[in-house]
Write a protein that holds these residues in place. Structure first.
Motif, PDB file in Angstrom:
ATOM      1  N   VAL A  18       0.871  -1.238   0.053  1.00 22.86           N
ATOM      2  CA  VAL A  18       0.136   0.018   0.013  1.00 22.86           C
ATOM      3  C   VAL A  18       0.804   1.343   0.141  1.00 22.86           C
ATOM      4  N   LYS A  19       2.022   1.110   0.941  1.00 24.49           N
ATOM      5  CA  LYS A  19       2.694   2.430   0.666  1.00 24.49           C
ATOM      6  C   LYS A  19       3.709   2.700  -0.321  1.00 24.49           C
ATOM      7  N   VAL A  20       3.941   1.827  -1.243  1.00 31.77           N
ATOM      8  CA  VAL A  20       4.682   1.570  -2.251  1.00 31.77           C
ATOM      9  C   VAL A  20       3.483   2.383  -3.141  1.00 31.77           C
ATOM     10  N   ALA A  21       2.513   1.780  -3.426  1.00 32.76           N
ATOM     11  CA  ALA A  21       1.461   2.257  -4.391  1.00 32.76           C
ATOM     12  C   ALA A  21       0.968   3.608  -4.109  1.00 32.76           C
ATOM     13  N   ILE A  22       0.966   4.095  -3.178  1.00 33.02           N
ATOM     14  CA  ILE A  22       0.582   5.455  -2.926  1.00 33.02           C
ATOM     15  C   ILE A  22       1.640   6.808  -2.818  1.00 33.02           C
ATOM     16  N   LYS A  23       3.040   6.223  -2.807  1.00 32.24           N
ATOM     17  CA  LYS A  23       4.181   7.140  -2.627  1.00 32.24           C
ATOM     18  C   LYS A  23       4.040   8.263  -3.622  1.00 32.24           C
TER      19      LYS A  23
END
Length: 110
Positions: free
Chosen positions: A84-89
């Motif tokens: 999720v954090k990779v996707a929204i960075k």
């Protein structure tokens, strides 16, 4: 139809995570199980749905604000929390609340 806070939820189990991957944060919950991902989606709602289908981790978001945001591709071995954090960075979205079995994503204030 007005969309207010619509939780995006899916429950499925993943395979166990690897003990030899020390970079995986483990809070002991369903959001911390590792898996191999190769997801490229045009919208955050589609990517979040694909991630949620692969785990027991709850993802909650206001789809009216976050659904159409273009996420980053997610590729490699990681936990759903990391995915999720990779996707929204760099997208204008952020994780606003999380625990071992739950991640809430919202739009950053302007």
């Amino acid at each position: 139809m007005t969309r207010r806070l619509l939780p995006l939820v899916a429950l499925l189990a993943l395979a166990g995570c690897s003990a030899n991957k020390p970079w995986i944060v483990d809070l002991g919950g369903t959001c911390d199980v590792g898996a191999k991902y190769d997801i490229k989606a045009p919208r955050f709602d589609e990517l979040a749905q694909q991630l949620a289908h692969a785990t027991g981790c709850f993802i909650e978001t206001d789809l009216a604000q976050t659904g159409a945001v273009k996420p980053n591709p997610v590729k490699g071995y990681m936990t759903i929390r990391q995915a999720v954090k990779v996707a929204i960075k760099g997208t204008g979205l952020k994780v606003v609340r999380e625990d071992k079995d739950f991640i809430q994503v919202a739009k950053k204030p302007a």
